[in-house]
Design a protein around this motif. Structure first.
Motif, PDB file in Angstrom:
ATOM      1  N   ARG A 227      12.734 115.223  18.580  1.00 15.30           N
ATOM      2  CA  ARG A 227      12.570 114.245  19.658  1.00 15.30           C
ATOM      3  C   ARG A 227      13.683 113.199  19.606  1.00 15.30           C
ATOM      4  O   ARG A 227      14.145 112.825  18.530  1.00 15.30           O
ATOM      5  N   PHE A 228      14.076 112.735  20.798  1.00 16.36           N
ATOM      6  CA  PHE A 228      15.095 111.684  20.841  1.00 16.36           C
ATOM      7  C   PHE A 228      14.860 110.810  22.062  1.00 16.36           C
ATOM      8  O   PHE A 228      14.866 111.307  23.195  1.00 16.36           O
ATOM      9  N   ASP A 229      14.627 109.542  21.840  1.00 14.56           N
ATOM     10  CA  ASP A 229      14.427 108.569  22.910  1.00 14.56           C
ATOM     11  C   ASP A 229      15.671 107.685  22.966  1.00 14.56           C
ATOM     12  O   ASP A 229      15.879 106.843  22.092  1.00 14.56           O
ATOM     13  N   ARG A 230      16.490 107.879  23.976  1.00 12.65           N
ATOM     14  CA  ARG A 230      17.777 107.185  24.058  1.00 12.65           C
ATOM     15  C   ARG A 230      17.605 105.666  24.108  1.00 12.65           C
ATOM     16  O   ARG A 230      18.366 104.924  23.477  1.00 12.65           O
ATOM     17  N   LYS A 231      16.611 105.200  24.848  1.00 11.30           N
ATOM     18  CA  LYS A 231      16.404 103.756  24.982  1.00 11.30           C
ATOM     19  C   LYS A 231      16.024 103.130  23.643  1.00 11.30           C
ATOM     20  O   LYS A 231      16.593 102.107  23.241  1.00 11.30           O
ATOM     21  N   LEU A 232      15.084 103.737  22.940  1.00  7.30           N
ATOM     22  CA  LEU A 232      14.664 103.201  21.646  1.00  7.30           C
ATOM     23  C   LEU A 232      15.793 103.282  20.625  1.00  7.30           C
ATOM     24  O   LEU A 232      15.986 102.368  19.816  1.00  7.30           O
ATOM     25  N   PHE A 233      16.563 104.391  20.654  1.00  2.88           N
ATOM     26  CA  PHE A 233      17.667 104.514  19.701  1.00  2.88           C
ATOM     27  C   PHE A 233      18.748 103.474  19.996  1.00  2.88           C
ATOM     28  O   PHE A 233      19.407 102.969  19.068  1.00  2.88           O
ATOM     29  N   GLY A 234      18.925 103.143  21.266  1.00  2.00           N
ATOM     30  CA  GLY A 234      19.871 102.090  21.625  1.00  2.00           C
ATOM     31  C   GLY A 234      19.474 100.761  20.997  1.00  2.00           C
ATOM     32  O   GLY A 234      20.325 100.001  20.520  1.00  2.00           O
ATOM     33  N   GLU A 235      18.158 100.481  20.964  1.00  2.00           N
ATOM     34  CA  GLU A 235      17.670  99.259  20.325  1.00  2.00           C
ATOM     35  C   GLU A 235      17.919  99.293  18.819  1.00  2.00           C
ATOM     36  O   GLU A 235      18.281  98.280  18.214  1.00  2.00           O
ATOM     37  N   VAL A 236      17.726 100.460  18.224  1.00  2.00           N
ATOM     38  CA  VAL A 236      17.974 100.611  16.782  1.00  2.00           C
ATOM     39  C   VAL A 236      19.430 100.278  16.470  1.00  2.00           C
ATOM     40  O   VAL A 236      19.727  99.524  15.529  1.00  2.00           O
ATOM     41  N   MET A 237      20.344 100.808  17.253  1.00  2.00           N
ATOM     42  CA  MET A 237      21.767 100.589  16.984  1.00  2.00           C
ATOM     43  C   MET A 237      22.201  99.162  17.287  1.00  2.00           C
ATOM     44  O   MET A 237      23.081  98.619  16.617  1.00  2.00           O
ATOM     45  N   ARG A 238      21.592  98.527  18.295  1.00  2.00           N
ATOM     46  CA  ARG A 238      21.943  97.133  18.589  1.00  2.00           C
ATOM     47  C   ARG A 238      21.618  96.234  17.409  1.00  2.00           C
ATOM     48  O   ARG A 238      22.334  95.267  17.122  1.00  2.00           O
ATOM     49  N   ILE A 239      20.525  96.556  16.713  1.00  2.00           N
ATOM     50  CA  ILE A 239      20.171  95.794  15.519  1.00  2.00           C
ATOM     51  C   ILE A 239      20.902  96.337  14.296  1.00  2.00           C
ATOM     52  O   ILE A 239      21.343  95.582  13.429  1.00  2.00           O
ATOM     53  N   GLY A 240      21.068  97.659  14.240  1.00  2.00           N
ATOM     54  CA  GLY A 240      21.558  98.297  13.023  1.00  2.00           C
ATOM     55  C   GLY A 240      23.045  98.195  12.758  1.00  2.00           C
ATOM     56  O   GLY A 240      23.452  98.017  11.610  1.00  2.00           O
ATOM     57  N   TRP A 241      23.903  98.289  13.808  1.00  2.00           N
ATOM     58  CA  TRP A 241      25.343  98.332  13.513  1.00  2.00           C
ATOM     59  C   TRP A 241      25.844  97.039  12.876  1.00  2.00           C
ATOM     60  O   TRP A 241      26.698  97.100  11.974  1.00  2.00           O
ATOM     61  N   PRO A 242      25.357  95.849  13.270  1.00  2.00           N
ATOM     62  CA  PRO A 242      25.812  94.654  12.553  1.00  2.00           C
ATOM     63  C   PRO A 242      25.358  94.642  11.087  1.00  2.00           C
ATOM     64  O   PRO A 242      26.074  94.123  10.223  1.00  2.00           O
ATOM     65  N   LEU A 243      24.191  95.236  10.809  1.00  2.00           N
ATOM     66  CA  LEU A 243      23.736  95.337   9.421  1.00  2.00           C
ATOM     67  C   LEU A 243      24.700  96.198   8.612  1.00  2.00           C
ATOM     68  O   LEU A 243      25.001  95.895   7.456  1.00  2.00           O
ATOM     69  N   GLY A 244      25.175  97.287   9.228  1.00  2.00           N
ATOM     70  CA  GLY A 244      26.127  98.163   8.542  1.00  2.00           C
ATOM     71  C   GLY A 244      27.448  97.467   8.271  1.00  2.00           C
ATOM     72  O   GLY A 244      28.026  97.604   7.193  1.00  2.00           O
ATOM     73  N   VAL A 245      27.935  96.702   9.251  1.00  2.00           N
ATOM     74  CA  VAL A 245      29.179  95.953   9.066  1.00  2.00           C
ATOM     75  C   VAL A 245      29.009  94.925   7.948  1.00  2.00           C
ATOM     76  O   VAL A 245      29.886  94.757   7.091  1.00  2.00           O
ATOM     77  N   ASN A 246      27.854  94.245   7.946  1.00  2.00           N
ATOM     78  CA  ASN A 246      27.557  93.238   6.917  1.00  2.00           C
ATOM     79  C   ASN A 246      27.569  93.862   5.527  1.00  2.00           C
ATOM     80  O   ASN A 246      28.184  93.333   4.586  1.00  2.00           O
ATOM     81  N   MET A 247      26.909  95.013   5.397  1.00  2.00           N
ATOM     82  CA  MET A 247      26.857  95.696   4.109  1.00  2.00           C
ATOM     83  C   MET A 247      28.241  96.170   3.671  1.00  2.00           C
ATOM     84  O   MET A 247      28.612  96.050   2.498  1.00  2.00           O
TER      85      MET A 247
END
Length: 460
Positions: A227-247
């Motif tokens: 399963r893949f929900d594009r809208k929900l995954f977009g929310e994950v990445m909006r929060i997640g990519w800055p966390l990855g840059v921080n780490m």
């Protein structure tokens, strides 16, 4: 306990299993290193070097897992468990796909990677073996991270703790068997250590998978991993990519600082290495409170209990400050004796005691930074945390460390002073951001009945 909050989302219920897990992982990691040293010093060097590489690569899939974890806690707080469940499933699938790509590269081209990273020629045969086997299992590390993060953010921090404890014990036992040829194992040396690492991850992944399938009210079935929900995954990445840059900022600035320390000499590098071991026992306490706080605040934020989230952050920060300060003081008072367990070199011990004194300033700053930074991450304000990390880590922690430690000749004291300044600067900026309550005024109205309003996550 905070009024009206689910017992499993109280700070203590979340924090103590995280602390036990991290503590035993650190302890067993130390034992693991000591056991590998029985193979050879070269084997220790290869394992240490490879683990630095693996940790850097982990930021690629931790980005997805961390972003998903925050949204899972928010959705559960908002009584939208189906969304939380879908996000968890996608985080495992995407993290696993990224991990599979990394595994393929490490398995197929271990020597080429080692050469790019300037691995000494005499270590190449060992590196070829260890990176190809242990690195080839990075896909398992990826799914383990996704499973554990999702499970923790449902409020179940005990489950991953039990799994990791059990598997680490199995890993140490298997290492013993492979290194010494005991317990019916062949004596395979470093190859055996790599096989042990891979086998332990297989076991952990299998147990965490079973736990993950039952982590939500409705059991997850294997076909749902497609399963893949594009809208929900977009929310994950909006929060997640800055966390990855921080780490990534933290990983690479720490590596840079280590190169500065290496320029000072062997005694300084040894003192910092021993300090890392002692300091980790303070860090683990603060980290446990900060991670527990992130889960709690995300849950409260998702439930639209923003005032409770605001107050809970400061309560957790003060508790954490008291605990880490007392811990740092005890370690400082026992500093000479503790350092003497590692080395008899009077110069190294003297440098280490000085750093332990500075650690009394470092740990409170680190606790403030972790607590407030994690609280901001929990409400989706991850870009703000990323921006201050980019500026402070590179300019203060790394840049000023070179100026004070190398150019001005202040040595380790200068470098450590810059690390302290970085923690307090980021902590102060996070404190101002949290006190401003900008994140509170931007919160979307998430209905408790599972409606379709926008997520409680925000953008900075």
């Amino acid at each position: 306990m905070m009024k009206g909050i689910d017992r499993k989302f109280t700070l203590w219920a979340l924090a103590w299993p995280i602390f036990i897990e991290v503590f035993l992982q650190t302890l067993l990691g130390t034992v693991d290193t000591l056991m590998v040293s029985e193979v050879s010093d070269d084997a220790v060097a290869v394992v240490g070097f490879s683990n630095q590489l693996f940790n850097a690569l982990m930021t690629l899939f931790i980005t997805v897992a961390s972003g998903a974890g925050i949204l899972i806690a928010q959705r559960i707080g908002a009584k939208r468990e189906e969304d939380a469940r879908t996000i968890a499933i996608m985080s495992v699938t995407v993290s696993g796909a990224i991990g599979l790509g990394i595994s393929a590269i490490l398995y197929l081209w271990p020597q080429a990677i080692a050469r790019v990273l300037q691995m000494p020629d005499n270590l190449m045969p060992l590196a070829d073996t260890y990176i190809s086997i242990a690195g080839g299992g990075m896909v398992l590390t990826a799914v383990m991270a996704a499973f554990s993060t999702a499970i923790r953010n449902t409020g179940n921090t005990k489950g991953p703790m039990y799994v990791i404890i059990g598997v680490n014990i199995v890993h140490v036992v298997m290492n013993y068997g492979f290194i010494y040829g005991e317990l019916g194992f062949p004596q395979w040396g470093l190859t055996g250590v790599a096989v042990s690492t891979l086998a332990s991850r297989v076991i952990a992944s299998a147990v965490l998978l079973v736990m993950f399938l039952h982590a939500f009210g409705r059991k997850i079935t294997l076909p749902e991993f497609l399963r893949f929900d594009r809208k929900l995954f977009g929310e994950v990445m909006r929060i997640g990519w800055p966390l990855g840059v921080n780490m990534s900022c933290w990983v690479f600035t720490q590596l840079l600082i280590y190169t500065f320390i290496a320029m000072l000499g062997a005694a300084e590098l040894a003192a910092r290495t021993y300090m890392n071991t002692l300091e980790s026992f303070c860090f683990m306490l603060g980290y446990s409170f900060a991670l527990a706080l992130q889960i709690q605040v995300a849950h409260l934020f998702g439930a639209s209990r923003t005032r409770d989230a605001y107050q809970a952050t400061f309560r957790a920060m003060w508790i954490g400050l008291a605990v880490v300060t007392v811990n740092a003081l005890v370690i400082y008072l026992m500093g000479s004796w503790l350092l003497g367990q590692f080395t008899d070199d009077a110069e190294i011990i003297a440098i280490g005691v000085t750093l332990l004194g500075m650690n009394l300033l470092l740990q409170p700053g680190k606790m403030i930074n972790m607590a407030l930074g994690n609280a901001l991450n929990a409400v989706g304000d991850t870009r703000f945390v990323m921006f201050i990390s980019l500026g402070s880590m590179w300019a203060i922690a790394a840049g000023c460390s070179y100026i004070t430690g190398i150019s001005l000749g202040w040595g380790l004291v200068g470098i450590y002073g810059c690390m302290i300044a970085d923690e307090y600067l980021r902590g102060f900026l996070s404190w101002r951001r949290w006190r401003s309550r900008i994140w509170m005024t931007r919160q979307s109205n998430v209905p408790a009945d599972g409606g379709t309003a926008a997520s409680g996550a925000i953008q900075a």
